[in-house]
Scaffold this motif. Structure first.
Motif: not given
Ligand SMILES: [Fe+2]
Ligand SMILES: [Fe+2]
Length: 203
Positions: A67, A179, A201, A203
């Protein structure tokens, strides 16, 4: 162990470039986890603690790190390329190089991931297996040392100067959406996979 952003003391999605730097600290931290487990269990049977540490680091590099690459390749670099101009030429060339390094890192991570799978399955590494993972980790350390230093010290500060508030806001919104989060860190509706009742969020 979930890895969360947007918690107390951490930047929010309204500071997307700082969030990207935060992610670098996670990359460095989870590489160190792999190295420590290898050091401790390279010549003996994995126990529960070793397995858990390996799975946590493996999950980060499967789910969180990609991400971060998308944040850069799909949200940040395209906006710098849109700005164009002579002032940014060196930066844009650097973005091309950074994307090639992402590909290189991805292939090294795939190699580590497959070897860690085998390690978790058998509980023990062969001498050759230990050497192979150590070699991949060394290459990743070298690659990331320069890559991350350039992004933290050159690219992100230059991007902060070049991009306007609207562009930075859009980048933060895209990072949050990636996310399954709203920009205040709460869970966005209709997004599977994110944790309920937490801010931040993964990660
Ligand atoms: Fe990068
Ligand atoms: Fe990065």
């Amino acid at each position: 162990m979930p890895v969360l952003l947007g918690q107390q003391g951490q930047p929010g999605f309204d500071r997307p470039l700082e969030l990207m730097s935060d992610c670098h600290r996670r990359i460095e931290g989870f590489l160190r986890v792999f190295a420590r487990v290898l050091d401790r269990y390279g010549s003996r049977e994995l126990d529960e603690e070793g397995m858990n540490a390996l799975r946590t680091a493996q999950r980060y590099f499967r789910e969180g790190a990609p991400r971060h690459t998308e944040d850069e390749e799909d949200s940040l670099f395209p906006r710098l390329r849109e700005l164009g101009g002579d002032d940014l030429r060196e930066l844009l060339e650097a973005a091309d190089r950074l994307e090639r390094e992402h590909d290189e890192a991805e292939s090294l991570h795939a190699s580590v991931d497959a070897r860690v799978d085998g390690w978790l399955e058998s509980g023990r590494l062969s001498t050759a297996g230990t050497g192979a993972i150590a070699s991949d980790l060394k290459k990743l350390d070298r690659l990331y040392a320069e890559h991350i230093a350039f992004e933290d010290k050159v690219l992100f500060p230059a991007a902060a100067q070049a991009l306007g508030a609207d562009e930075l806001r859009c980048i933060g919104e895209e990072m949050a959406a990636r996310r399954g989060r709203n920009t205040d860190g709460t869970q966005a509706p209709d997004t599977g996979g994110a944790q309920h009742g937490t801010r931040g969020a993964q990660r």
